[in-house]
Design an enzyme around this catalytic site. Structure first.
Site, PDB file in Angstrom:
ATOM      1  N   TYR A  72       0.835  -1.213   0.000  1.00  0.00           N
ATOM      2  CA  TYR A  72       0.000   0.000   0.000  1.00  0.00           C
ATOM      3  C   TYR A  72       0.864   1.255   0.000  1.00  0.00           C
ATOM      4  CZ  TYR A  72      -3.897   3.105   0.957  1.00  0.00           C
ATOM      5  OH  TYR A  72      -4.841   4.087   0.858  1.00  0.00           O
ATOM      6  N   PHE A 124      -6.651  20.430 -24.639  1.00  0.00           N
ATOM      7  CA  PHE A 124      -7.404  19.209 -24.925  1.00  0.00           C
ATOM      8  C   PHE A 124      -8.745  19.269 -24.194  1.00  0.00           C
ATOM      9  CE2 PHE A 124      -8.480  14.696 -24.110  1.00  0.00           C
ATOM     10  CZ  PHE A 124      -8.699  14.337 -25.424  1.00  0.00           C
ATOM     11  N   ASP A 125      -9.728  18.473 -24.659  1.00  0.00           N
ATOM     12  CA  ASP A 125     -11.089  18.640 -24.120  1.00  0.00           C
ATOM     13  C   ASP A 125     -11.228  18.309 -22.638  1.00  0.00           C
ATOM     14  OD1 ASP A 125     -10.743  15.996 -24.912  1.00  0.00           O
ATOM     15  OD2 ASP A 125     -12.873  15.655 -25.135  1.00  0.00           O
ATOM     16  N   ASP A 215       1.057  19.918 -20.571  1.00  0.00           N
ATOM     17  CA  ASP A 215       0.215  18.740 -20.741  1.00  0.00           C
ATOM     18  C   ASP A 215       1.039  17.822 -21.634  1.00  0.00           C
ATOM     19  OD1 ASP A 215      -1.503  16.796 -21.606  1.00  0.00           O
ATOM     20  OD2 ASP A 215      -3.177  18.152 -22.024  1.00  0.00           O
ATOM     21  N   ALA A 217       1.142  14.469 -22.519  1.00  0.00           N
ATOM     22  CA  ALA A 217       0.725  13.144 -23.004  1.00  0.00           C
ATOM     23  C   ALA A 217       1.631  12.623 -24.133  1.00  0.00           C
ATOM     24  CB  ALA A 217      -0.723  13.199 -23.479  1.00  0.00           C
ATOM     25  N   LYS A 258      -0.421   7.360 -23.481  1.00  0.00           N
ATOM     26  CA  LYS A 258       0.114   7.709 -24.806  1.00  0.00           C
ATOM     27  C   LYS A 258       1.608   7.367 -24.831  1.00  0.00           C
ATOM     28  CE  LYS A 258      -3.757  10.377 -24.668  1.00  0.00           C
ATOM     29  NZ  LYS A 258      -4.640  10.416 -23.491  1.00  0.00           N
ATOM     30  N   HIS A 450     -19.432  14.514 -26.314  1.00  0.00           N
ATOM     31  CA  HIS A 450     -19.138  13.663 -27.470  1.00  0.00           C
ATOM     32  C   HIS A 450     -19.035  12.188 -27.126  1.00  0.00           C
ATOM     33  CE1 HIS A 450     -14.529  13.043 -27.892  1.00  0.00           C
ATOM     34  NE2 HIS A 450     -14.775  13.327 -26.651  1.00  0.00           N
TER      35      HIS A 450
HETATM   36  N1  F0G Z   1      -4.168  15.675 -22.561  1.00  0.00           N
HETATM   37  C1  F0G Z   1      -4.120  15.319 -23.857  1.00  0.00           C
HETATM   38  C2  F0G Z   1      -3.320  16.128 -24.812  1.00  0.00           C
HETATM   39  C3  F0G Z   1      -4.855  14.208 -24.298  1.00  0.00           C
HETATM   40  O1  F0G Z   1      -4.809  13.881 -25.591  1.00  0.00           O
HETATM   41  C4  F0G Z   1      -5.593  13.458 -23.358  1.00  0.00           C
HETATM   42  C5  F0G Z   1      -6.360  12.299 -23.773  1.00  0.00           C
HETATM   43  C6  F0G Z   1      -5.596  13.862 -22.016  1.00  0.00           C
HETATM   44  C7  F0G Z   1      -4.863  14.972 -21.649  1.00  0.00           C
HETATM   45  C8  F0G Z   1      -6.363  13.116 -20.974  1.00  0.00           C
HETATM   46  O2  F0G Z   1      -5.757  11.924 -20.653  1.00  0.00           O
HETATM   47  O3  F0G Z   1      -7.373  10.144 -21.373  1.00  0.00           O
HETATM   48  O4  F0G Z   1      -5.505   9.646 -19.799  1.00  0.00           O
HETATM   49  O5  F0G Z   1      -7.431  10.986 -19.063  1.00  0.00           O
HETATM   50  N2  F0G Z   1      -6.575  12.019 -24.958  1.00  0.00           N
HETATM   51  C9  F0G Z   1      -7.238  10.832 -25.472  1.00  0.00           C
HETATM   52  C10 F0G Z   1      -7.359  10.963 -26.961  1.00  0.00           C
HETATM   53  C11 F0G Z   1      -8.501  10.466 -24.779  1.00  0.00           C
HETATM   54  O6  F0G Z   1      -8.055  10.134 -27.562  1.00  0.00           O
HETATM   55  O7  F0G Z   1      -6.752  11.868 -27.556  1.00  0.00           O
HETATM   56  P1  F0G Z   1      -6.557  10.614 -20.206  1.00  0.00           P
END
Ligand code: F0G
Length: 458
Positions: A72, A124-125, A215, A217, A258, A450
């Protein structure tokens, strides 16, 4: 002869996939409310919905999994991951989270409050969702070149520094808790940010005493593009470039699904011990104790290994080479795509593909449905549906670009699969004039619609 390109790995395990008929797919997509997220994966032949969590782990990652320590607190897996994060990014403090949006949730809980303004390149969304959920505002300062899909610019993820300075200088400092730079910029088409732009953005941020968050990813793909395209970096290793990139940030959020090539996982990392302490409280509340934060020990082990593999040149060359392979094929059929090709995906310009469908009928979604029916290929709309409604006026937001994104999972498909995808979309392009009907929404959620939207033919 010069030896041709070949993948930097071989295949040890395979997963069968099944073809279906257009008639079956017509029925399935209708039942799914014309939302590709509602399809079952066995109704899909080639799945380009996302490159997130869909990659193939290596034998070394699977081996690391077996050595996971599920204690843990204070698990060896935590220290393995901490060491990998420190070595790759240079950040001393880190907290694991279960994925990228969880990382956003934890860090933004410390930093963002109602009325705040968070400028950056296109957010990102989920990032925007977490900002707007806190009644704060995301301001997109991406360079204008990003919005012309046919214009060649090597770094279409760059921030327009004049626009950024305008935001910084016209608001009180207390209103701007951070600048977020997304590397690579998913929303503008998987487009990289140059080292020069990262450096200047950081200098500007320091001038106004505002911290910078990456960010991250797809940070390794961004580094690859810097090596390939930016003068002075051709002889630097990916790891050196990555370290320099992160030297222009104070904190980072990471979706490890990613560029760390795992199926689940994320983290935040930073230089400030104070922010680490504050974020630890939210991590414990939302994710789990600070040495596992929503991840199992085995997953942290695989993630640590993935960070090393994801920053190897040969791997990145194979990965981004495959994205380029698909892009080049599509172009040869005349399909309009964002250029230069992005790191993780090809972004098809739906406004140019289906100009006769009104934007109110969701051009990119229409194209996604057509491609699915044509070949069982699942892409995703990055357009009006994804853009959601304005949180204040509740009007639809119409982004400047309507994309169908074909995101390629890491180390999963061969170039034969890419050929198949290209022909399927080429066929849709050849019959594009017969596509005369888009969609209307019959159900939508108040935020991030979406994923769950339901549609009918307009
Ligand atoms: N930031 C970026 C640039 C992303 O592309 C994503 C996720 C996230 C943050 C959020 O990360 O999914 O691990 O919670 N992108 C995916 C996509 C969902 O299909 O582009 P997450």
């Amino acid at each position: 002869m010069i030896l041709p390109f070949a993948e930097s790995y071989k295949i040890k395990m395979v997963e069968p996939i099944r073809r279906s008929t257009p008639k079956e797919r017509e029925a399935w997509i209708r039942e799914a409310g014309y939302n590709l997220f509602n399809l079952r994966s066995d109704q899909v032949f080639i799945d380009l919905l996302t490159d997130s969590g869909t990659g193939a782990m290596s034998d070394r990652q699977w081996s690391a999994l077996m050595l996971g320590d599920e204690s843990y607190a204070g698990a060896s897996s935590y220290f393995k991951m901490k060491e990998a994060v420190r070595e790759i990014t240079g950040f001393e403090y880190f907290l694991p989270t279960h994925q990228g949006r969880a990382a956003e949730n934890v860090l933004f809980s410390v930093l963002f409050k109602e009325g705040h303004i968070i400028p950056g390149n296109a957010h990102f969304d989920t990032t925007k969702g977490h900002i707007e959920y806190r009644k704060a505002f995301a301001v997109d300062c991406t360079i204008d070149e990003a919005y012309d899909t046919t214009l060649y610019h090597p770094f279409k993820g760059n921030i327009n520094l004049a626009k950024l300075e305008e935001v910084l200088s016209s608001n009180p400092k207390e209103k701007i808790p951070a600048i977020i730079v997304t590397v690579t910029c998913n929303t503008s088409g998987g487009q990289p940010v140059s080292m020069e732009n990262l450096r200047h953005t950081y200098a500007l941020a320091q001038k106004y005493s505002i911290p910078v968050i990456f960010d991250s990813a797809r940070f390794a793909e961004n580094a690859y593009f810097i090596k390939e395209r930016e003068k002075g970096y051709e002889n630097h290793s990916i790891r050196e470039i990555v370290r320099e990139m992160f030297s222009y940030a104070d904190m980072m959020t990471m979706s490890s699904k990613k560029d760390a090539i795992v199926n689940m996982g994320g983290f935040i990392a930073m230089r400030s011990e104070d922010i680490f302490r504050q974020a630890s409280v939210f991590n414990i509340m939302f994710e789990g104790y600070i040495t596992y934060g929503g991840m199992s020990g085995r997953d942290m082990n695989a993630l640590a290994q993935g960070l090393y593999e994801g920053t190897e040149y040969d791997y990145l060359n194979t990965r981004i080479g495959q994205v380029g392979y698909l892009g080049t094929k599509l172009k040869s059929f005349g399909v309009p795509v964002q250029e230069p090709f992005g790191g993780h995906a090809i972004f098809v310009d739906a406004k140019k593909f289906l100009p006769h469908i009104p934007v109110e009928e969701f051009q990119a979604q229409t194209l996604a449905v057509e491609l699915y029916i044509e070949g069982g290929v699942r892409g995703v709309e990055i357009g009006t549906i994804l853009a959601d409604r304005d949180p204040v006026t509740r009007e639809n937001r119409y982004p400047r670009l309507e994309f169908l994104r074909l995101a390629i999972p890491r180390r999963v498909y061969t170039n034969n699969h890419m050929d198949y995808v290209a022909v399927a979309l080429g066929n849709v392009f050849a019959r594009r004039e017969q596509i005369t009907q888009g969609f209307r929404i019959v159900y939508e959620a108040p935020i991030m619609r979406h994923f769950t939207v339901k549609l009918e033919r307009a």
